[in-house]
Design a protein around this motif. Structure first.
Motif, PDB file in Angstrom:
ATOM      1  N   ASP A  44      34.449  43.229  50.779  1.00  0.00           N
ATOM      2  CA  ASP A  44      34.002  43.817  49.508  1.00  0.00           C
ATOM      3  C   ASP A  44      34.920  44.829  49.171  1.00  0.00           C
ATOM      4  O   ASP A  44      34.584  46.042  49.461  1.00  0.00           O
ATOM      5  CB  ASP A  44      32.315  43.929  49.431  1.00  0.00           C
ATOM      6  N   HIS A  54      34.795  46.398  46.263  1.00  0.00           N
ATOM      7  CA  HIS A  54      34.012  46.993  45.315  1.00  0.00           C
ATOM      8  C   HIS A  54      33.067  48.107  46.172  1.00  0.00           C
ATOM      9  O   HIS A  54      32.474  48.858  45.349  1.00  0.00           O
ATOM     10  CB  HIS A  54      33.011  46.208  44.560  1.00  0.00           C
ATOM     11  N   LYS A  68      36.838  51.968  46.601  1.00  0.00           N
ATOM     12  CA  LYS A  68      37.111  52.494  45.221  1.00  0.00           C
ATOM     13  C   LYS A  68      37.642  53.839  45.264  1.00  0.00           C
ATOM     14  O   LYS A  68      38.696  54.047  44.574  1.00  0.00           O
ATOM     15  CB  LYS A  68      36.163  52.315  44.249  1.00  0.00           C
ATOM     16  N   ASP A 101      29.506  50.273  38.870  1.00  0.00           N
ATOM     17  CA  ASP A 101      29.498  49.120  39.442  1.00  0.00           C
ATOM     18  C   ASP A 101      30.744  48.292  38.716  1.00  0.00           C
ATOM     19  O   ASP A 101      30.465  48.013  37.299  1.00  0.00           O
ATOM     20  CB  ASP A 101      28.131  48.433  39.323  1.00  0.00           C
ATOM     21  N   TRP A 102      31.731  47.938  39.163  1.00  0.00           N
ATOM     22  CA  TRP A 102      32.549  47.273  38.549  1.00  0.00           C
ATOM     23  C   TRP A 102      32.534  45.681  37.981  1.00  0.00           C
ATOM     24  O   TRP A 102      33.151  45.288  37.213  1.00  0.00           O
ATOM     25  CB  TRP A 102      34.221  47.371  39.331  1.00  0.00           C
ATOM     26  N   ARG A 103      31.513  45.066  38.689  1.00  0.00           N
ATOM     27  CA  ARG A 103      31.129  43.822  38.515  1.00  0.00           C
ATOM     28  C   ARG A 103      30.127  43.813  37.176  1.00  0.00           C
ATOM     29  O   ARG A 103      30.486  42.517  36.587  1.00  0.00           O
ATOM     30  CB  ARG A 103      30.384  43.425  39.665  1.00  0.00           C
ATOM     31  N   ASP A 104      29.778  44.954  36.821  1.00  0.00           N
ATOM     32  CA  ASP A 104      28.499  45.110  35.615  1.00  0.00           C
ATOM     33  C   ASP A 104      29.055  46.648  34.988  1.00  0.00           C
ATOM     34  O   ASP A 104      28.253  47.436  34.889  1.00  0.00           O
ATOM     35  CB  ASP A 104      27.434  44.980  36.181  1.00  0.00           C
TER      36      ASP A 104
END
Length: 854
Positions: A108, A110, A115, A214-217
């Motif tokens: 992952d 993320h 990061k 959170d890069w996904r949201d």
């Protein structure tokens, strides 16, 4: 010491047969004069070589610093690919071949530690960007950080900026938060921003906030399509693009970038990152860089094996230790002179690691062959009853002619490689072009001087090394039987050889070769990184087709599309996307494969920089549905070309480039240059041998037999690598193999044919001279073939597929040439043609000589 020399029976005296070669001409006379002067001052010659080698060694040691990773592109000058390459470097340098990619893989990407690793790497890159060593970078981190910094800077300014106190800014930020102007996830960062005294501190807060988010949201709007190009959908791969300046001829520092990326990952692992995380550096120049590094490290192993094989062959050939050691010493020391010469040449032309590799192995093989031939001829002259000094003189004259012709053929062959239309092949040719004359000069001068000074002691520490090794023992009996078989079954031998060529020719003709830089590279960090990218985004996305050109009038103004230009680009984008075999298109109207409206284009102009340049150049990136090196991809590129012509230039004068087009144009250029180089070498070798040997048929047959051995070797290489190992075959294998064998393969027939001619001059009939020459030269030809095959064949031990195939092809061709072809096929053809072998037109009448039995 050893047994005294055995005197060979003198050949029959008498006039030569009509149609036989004339007595020694200018070459013999020149070599005779040269040899007399040489052996008169052996110590002086050796001293001069010692001084030269001592001077050259420190100079040659600097050669590796001059070798470059550039000059290995397969872009053909003057083609559309070259035009696209030129325009890309000028207008889109961040997307030229000087772009490197850092690839991060993990369960992952993320994870906060990873990061942070991307952020740490960006800081390292930023320092180099300020120094001018790096032109631009982009990553998912920079996208999120820039969005965060832009938001927080605007917030800081709305809160009063530098003119307000920290308390006033904090109150303003709280008010904005209550009104919902600050996303909840960014409230802590907003409050830190209020305490910031300047915009530099705001940037620090943005960095931390981007890592923590959170890069996904993500709480701020960012171009999702841009992020999808930087982080794979499955969240297991992230990429950082690092563009280097086009100006200057320094290679991008792959090693520094790899060290920086690994350092950032190590810090993340120390902070608790998943141990399965890996980081790689890839890109066109990274692949080349790693391939050269791998080839350089492989050279130690290859040289060790080559020297071992050659030393064993020399021991068996001479049956003595001293000549084996001295022969290798002569060749090895001459390499230092060649390396110094290449160092001087490197300031004028591009040289690569393969330049040194090819030079070393060709010099090793050819140089040992030359020294073996000369010292073997000395031994034969001693067996004929000549004194050591006279034996050295005669050996230098007669063997020297064969060596001169052989070296001349090799130089012609390597010289022809300089005509290649791409810059991948000429650096290979420079190695042989410099090394062969030097090793020839060393063999022709140092070996005779050592023979004069040492005499028969040159063959010390052996078992009867001065006995008649050609006519005694198992090898002599085998050669006599083989020669007699060729005489009795000459027609059948020729027909069998021609018939055996057919299946190999079919194998060679039916193979589709490739210039795919990934499949041809060894397993390295850059290849692993490329495969990770291809696994996440697809081969055709990593190696796309590009359409680049200068926009038509009215399409671009001040680096932006006009309304008219936007419509024209959109129409062309749709036309290309509709082409069968196209999976997607990026352009200035849809930078990530989906159309952007005018508002998006104005708002996110930074993302359009890959597609429209300030100078008015446009760039379209086309992802093909098929493997970029497949025939289906080639057909798709043709259809794209038709689509561009149908567009009529409304957008501009556009040109196609990219991996598929480069492969097509490189292959076409190779085919054209292949025949040009073969014709050049064939004509040069024919003229040289025809004038020297005074024959038309001998050079023609020699060239034909070289072609025969090449067809066999290419067929066997295709069988081994493609059909048995399932690997691709490098597309320049046939040209390199054929052109080099036109030079290297000449040695053995020249050794044989010049011996036949010498025996005929002494009065032997053609049949007797041919059979005797096979026996006299067969042993040295077989040994020389083993030496050359052992030297060149060890390249097959390389981890680089290109060198593996060069080694297998050249080693096979040399072995076939030195054994079955020269010992069976050539004698059979000589005996078939008989007196016509030596026909040569003359403008003046000569008194006919008595026809011999031949």
């Amino acid at each position: 010491m050893t047994n005294p020399p055995v005197t060979r029976p003198a050949p029959p005296a008498g006039p030569a047969a009509d149609g036989s070669p004339p007595d020694g001409g200018r070459v013999h006379r020149a070599l005779h004069a040269f040899a007399r002067r040489l052996i008169a001052r052996p110590k002086t010659v050796i001293l001069l070589w010692a001084v030269l080698i001592a001077v050259c060694m420190p100079i040659g040691g600097q050669l590796t610093s001059q070798l470059t990773d550039q000059g290995a592109s397969k872009v053909v000058p003057g083609t559309s690919s070259a035009r696209v390459d030129e325009l890309t470097k000028r207008s889109f340098p961040q997307r030229s071949e000087r772009e490197l990619n850092v690839v991060l893989t993990a369960p992952d990407v993320h994870a906060p530690q990873l990061k942070a690793a991307l952020a740490d790497l960006d800081e390292e890159l930023d320092a180099r960007r300020r120094d001018g060593d790096i032109a631009a970078t982009s990553s998912a981190y920079t996208v999120f950080r820039d969005a965060t910094e832009q938001f927080l800077t605007r917030l800081w300014q709305q809160a009063g900026g530098a003119t307000a106190t920290a308390a006033e800014r904090a109150a303003a930020v709280d008010a904005l938060t209550r009104r919902g102007a600050v996303p909840p996830a960014l409230v802590p960062a907003a409050r830190e921003t209020a305490a910031a005294g300047d915009e530099g501190r705001v940037a620090d807060v943005a960095r931390s906030a981007a890592i923590a988010a959170d890069w996904r949201d993500f709480p701020l709007p960012v171009p999702a399509d841009a992020v999808d190009r930087l982080i794979a959908k499955d969240g297991r791969t992230a990429v950082v693009s690092v563009a280097h300046p086009v100006e200057g001829d320094r290679d991008p520092d792959v090693d520094w970038l790899r060290k920086a990326a690994r350092g950032a990952l190590a810090a993340a692992e120390a902070d608790g990152a998943d141990a399965a995380a890996k980081v790689h550096v890839t890109g066109e120049l990274a692949l080349i860089h790693d391939t050269y590094d791998k080839a350089e490290s492989d050279t130690v192993l290859m040289e060790t094996v080559a020297y071992g094989i050659i030393f064993v062959v020399l021991l068996f050939f001479f049956r003595a230790l001293v000549p084996a050691v001295l022969t290798l010493a002569v060749v090895g020391l001459s390499m230092s002179v060649s390396e110094a010469a290449l160092f001087g040449l490197s300031h004028q032309v591009t040289l690569t690691q393969f330049t040194m590799t090819i030079m070393q192995f060709v010099m090793l093989g050819a140089g040992v062959d030359y020294s073996m031939l000369l010292s073997s001829r000395y031994r034969q002259e001693r067996l004929a009853g000549r004194s050591p000094r006279d034996a050295t003189l005669h050996a230098t004259v007669h063997a020297g002619e064969s060596m001169l012709l052989a070296a001349g053929a090799v130089v012609l062959a390597f010289g022809a490689t300089l005509l290649s239309p791409v810059d991948w092949i000429p650096p290979l040719g420079y190695g042989g072009l410099v090394g062969i004359p030097i090793v020839f000069a060393a063999a022709l001068t140092l070996t005779p001087c050592l023979l004069v000074l040492l005499g028969d002691r040159f063959f010390a520490l052996g078992r009867a090394p001065l006995s008649d090794l050609e006519r005694q023992g198992a090898m002599g009996r085998h050669l006599r039987r083989t020669a007699e078989f060729a005489r009795r079954r000459k027609v059948a031998v020729v027909l069998v050889f021609l018939a055996a060529t057919v299946p190999f020719a079919l194998l060679a003709a039916g193979n589709r070769s490739t210039s795919d830089p990934v499949k041809l590279s060894p397993v390295t960090d850059s290849r692993t990184g490329y495969e990770a990218l291809a696994s996440a985004w697809g081969d055709s996305a990593v190696l796309p087709t590009t359409v680049v050109g200068e926009a038509a009038d009215g399409v671009v103004r001040d680096g932006q599309l006009t309304d008219e230009g936007r419509n024209a680009v959109a129409r062309l984008t749709e036309r290309i996307a509709a082409v069968e075999g196209v999976a997607g298109v990026d352009s200035a109207t849809q930078p990530f494969g989906r159309p952007w409206d005018a508002a998006q284009q104005r708002q996110d102009r930074a993302f359009l920089g890959d597609h429209v340049a300030r100078d008015g150049t446009l760039r379209f990136v086309v992802v093909l549905a098929d493997d970029p090196y497949s025939s289906a991809a080639a057909d798709t590129v043709d259809r794209i070309d038709d689509a561009l012509r149908a567009a009529g230039g409304d957008v501009g004068k556009l040109t196609i480039g990219g991996a598929t087009q480069v492969d097509l144009q490189y292959g076409a250029a190779l085919r054209t240059s292949f025949w040009q180089m073969v014709a050049l070498v064939s004509i040069g070798v024919f003229v040289m041998l025809a004038l020297t040997l005074r024959s038309l048929l001998v050079p023609l047959r020699l060239i034909a037999t070289i072609m025969l051995s090449n067809v066999w070797a290419i067929g066997i290489t295709v069988l081994i690598f493609h059909h048995l190992r399932g690997e691709v075959v490098i597309d320049d294998l046939p040209i390199f193999l054929t052109v080099l064998m036109m030079g290297l393969g000449m040695d053995y027939e020249i050794f044989l044919v010049t011996r036949v001619r010498d025996l005929i001059r002494k009065g032997h009939p053609q049949d007797e001279a041919t059979l005797a020459a096979v026996v006299d030269t067969g042993r040295v030809i077989n040994a020389a073939g083993l030496v050359m095959a052992g030297s060149l064949g060890t390249m097959a031990l390389s981890s680089t597929l290109m060198l593996q195939q060069y080694g297998a092809g050249l080693g096979t061709a040399v072995l076939l040439d030195a054994t079955v072809i020269r010992i069976l096929f050539v004698p059979a053809t000589l005996l078939l043609l008989r007196r016509y072998n030596w026909w040569f037109p003359t403008l003046r009448r000569r008194t006919p000589r008595r026809a011999g039995a031949g």
